[in-house]
Scaffold this motif. Structure first.
Motif, PDB file in Angstrom:
ATOM      1  N   THR A  47       1.059  -1.205   0.174  1.00 53.79           N
ATOM      2  CA  THR A  47      -0.165   0.055   0.006  1.00 53.79           C
ATOM      3  C   THR A  47       0.915   1.306  -0.020  1.00 53.79           C
ATOM      4  OG1 THR A  47      -1.632  -1.077   1.367  1.00 53.79           O
ATOM      5  CG2 THR A  47      -1.810   1.333   1.258  1.00 53.79           C
ATOM      6  N   ASN A  97      -8.147   6.350   1.046  1.00 56.43           N
ATOM      7  CA  ASN A  97      -8.273   5.282  -0.027  1.00 56.43           C
ATOM      8  C   ASN A  97      -8.432   4.135   0.221  1.00 56.43           C
ATOM      9  OD1 ASN A  97      -6.977   6.850  -2.656  1.00 56.43           O
ATOM     10  ND2 ASN A  97      -5.973   7.485  -0.753  1.00 56.43           N
ATOM     11  N   THR A  99      -9.394   0.343   0.757  1.00 58.27           N
ATOM     12  CA  THR A  99      -9.644  -1.046  -0.075  1.00 58.27           C
ATOM     13  C   THR A  99      -9.716  -2.150   0.705  1.00 58.27           C
ATOM     14  OG1 THR A  99      -7.044  -1.260  -0.001  1.00 58.27           O
ATOM     15  CG2 THR A  99      -7.764   0.065  -1.883  1.00 58.27           C
ATOM     16  N   ASP A 100     -10.030  -3.201   0.142  1.00 60.88           N
ATOM     17  CA  ASP A 100     -10.213  -4.637   0.943  1.00 60.88           C
ATOM     18  C   ASP A 100      -8.835  -5.140   1.170  1.00 60.88           C
ATOM     19  OD1 ASP A 100     -13.051  -4.243   0.704  1.00 60.88           O
ATOM     20  OD2 ASP A 100     -13.101  -5.470  -1.231  1.00 60.88           O
ATOM     21  N   LYS A 103      -3.560  -3.601   4.579  1.00 56.66           N
ATOM     22  CA  LYS A 103      -2.576  -2.521   4.018  1.00 56.66           C
ATOM     23  C   LYS A 103      -1.364  -2.706   4.502  1.00 56.66           C
ATOM     24  CE  LYS A 103      -7.060  -1.119   3.528  1.00 56.66           C
ATOM     25  NZ  LYS A 103      -8.263  -1.824   3.835  1.00 56.66           N
TER      26      LYS A 103
END
Length: 466
Positions: A47, A97, A99-100, A103
């Motif tokens: 990430t 940001n 996200t699934d 990270k």
């Protein structure tokens, strides 16, 4: 191509299945392959990733951190003026940001980011405790070659980061067996003895092995890497110590003194031989050199900490002092021209002993005592010096003598007499009631007959490759 490291890979990949956020420190000697390991474990998908920059001040480090945020996809933002502000930018970037999945944040060469008066560690503390731990999807991986910084500022931190690490991975140099696997994968075609001799010079450092070219012998490669004009590793010594220690003068003076003494020196002897002052800087240098694996500290069997001896253990550093530094005339074939010379054999004897000390688990396995609890010692007294004692809890001590040779080793009358005298001195001075077994570790074993029958245990380099 990744060789070995299966346990480390599994440990890193298991972080993805954890139920809570994870904070992991990965550390180890410079060039040992830490960054490559982490990137391979996560298949180069992060990430956010950032690498501290050597010898830059705080504003420059902050600029580089912001650039890494841009590379990760952050839109333009004002330049951070402090590390708390920089870490807030990172937190906001991840928050904005979503996200699934996990990270993964990877910060490499973190010690270089901790510049004077930057308050970097406290900012890291707040980032982890104040933000990352409030989530369940963060994997924060920090890495650095300055092992002493990682240990003292993170692992042994007694402030806000105390006991905050969820895992720590010390990446060790390759063993001889792993170097053999690496050579096979690269198609180098080296014999075990050639691999052993290369290991004696450069240790199990993957970065050094990566320069070994197919179609060239070990000797040809060494000449090209260390002695040829503009050799890729010709100036590695200065780069190595400068990158690990902010003020390496005392560190270099210490190892320079230790390089002259096979069995090592006491603290007082180092101070005298290196012309150093007994102060906090010297104590810190000793501690950092030991933490980074360049030296080892040992006490003689049966003795207390006072009088402890420090011994140079780093293969490359010993090779540098015995060979690279000796090439005063700039001979680009210095290694090849000194094969089979007195200089070569003097170095090889010392270097082989270091390799044996680095492969104690293999020696124990060869002796059939892998499951037996044992401690390794050296011995130095007015009457005798012994490189390795394996003090076992089954009432036995292996008194180990290590000899490097190109053929089966012939134990002379004088050598046998010295071994017996060392054994007698050990028994007398320690008053041990344990049995003491004379043990030889050689490249090809002892020649049959003669004094070989007086040796209780024999091991060869084959055992070191296990």
């Amino acid at each position: 191509m990744i060789v070995g490291r299966s346990a480390e890979l599994q440990e890193l990949r298991s972080l993805l299945a954890a139920d809570e956020s994870q904070f992991v420190a990965v550390y180890g000697r410079r060039r040992v392959g830490k960054t490559f390991l982490i990137r391979e474990a996560f298949e180069y998908r992060f990430t956010f990733q950032h690498t501290g920059i050597y010898n830059m001040n705080m504003p420059e480090q902050l600029d580089a951190f912001r650039d890494s945020l841009y590379d990760a996809g952050m839109k333009r933002a004002a330049k951070p003026k402090s590390w708390p502000e920089a870490f807030r930018l990172l937190a906001r970037f991840i928050d904005d940001n979503p996200t699934d999945g996990k990270k993964v944040i990877f910060i490499d060469e973190m010690p270089w980011m901790d510049t004077p008066r930057s308050n970097f560690v406290s900012a890291l503390d707040h980032f982890w405790n104040g933000w990352a731990t409030t989530r369940k999807d963060i994997i924060l991986i920090i890495c650095g070659s300055a092992t002493s910084w990682i240990i003292e500022n993170v692992i042994m931190n007694y402030g806000g980061l105390h006991n905050r690490l969820t895992d720590q991975i010390a990446v060790q140099p390759f063993t001889l067996r792993e170097c053999r696997e690496y050579c096979k994968a690269k198609g180098l075609g080296y014999t075990d003895r050639q691999i052993l001799e290369a290991y004696m010079a450069i240790g199990g450092i993957p970065y050094y092995w990566s320069f070994m070219e197919r179609g060239k012998s070990v000797a040809q490669n060494f000449d090209a890497l260390f002695f040829a004009p503009y050799g890729k590793l010709a100036h590695e010594f200065d780069a190595l110590y400068a990158s690990l220690f902010k003020k390496p003068k005392t560190h270099i003076a210490t190892i320079t003194a230790l390089a002259q003494k096979k069995m090592g020196l006491t603290r007082e002897e180092i101070l005298h031989n290196a012309h150093l002052s007994d102060n906090d800087d010297f104590s810190r240098a000793l501690r950092e050199l030991e933490q980074c694996g360049f030296i080892r500290k040992f006490t003689a069997l049966g003795r207390k900490t006072k009088g402890a001896v420090y011994q140079l253990m780093d293969n490359y550093t010993l090779f540098h002092f015995d060979f690279v530094r000796e090439n005063v005339n700039g001979d680009e074939h210095f290694w090849t021209s000194h094969l089979e010379s007195t200089l070569h054999y003097g170095w090889a004897g010392r270097a082989f002993e270091r390799v044996c000390l680095q492969h104690l688990p293999q020696i124990k396995k060869g002796l059939g005592i892998a499951a037996v609890s044992a401690n390794a010692h050296a011995w130095r007294s007015d009457e005798a010096q012994i490189d390795l004692l394996i003090d076992r809890n089954d009432y036995t001590i292996n008194l180990c003598e290590m000899k490097y040779s190109n053929a089966p080793y012939r134990l002379s009358d004088d050598e046998m007499s010295r071994l017996q005298n060392r054994r007698a001195s050990l028994l007398r001075e320690t008053s041990t009631t344990k049995s003491v077994l004379l043990t030889m570790v050689t490249t090809y074993g002892l020649t049959p007959g003669g004094h070989s029958n007086d040796i209780h245990c024999q091991l060869t380099m084959d055992n070191l490759f296990q």
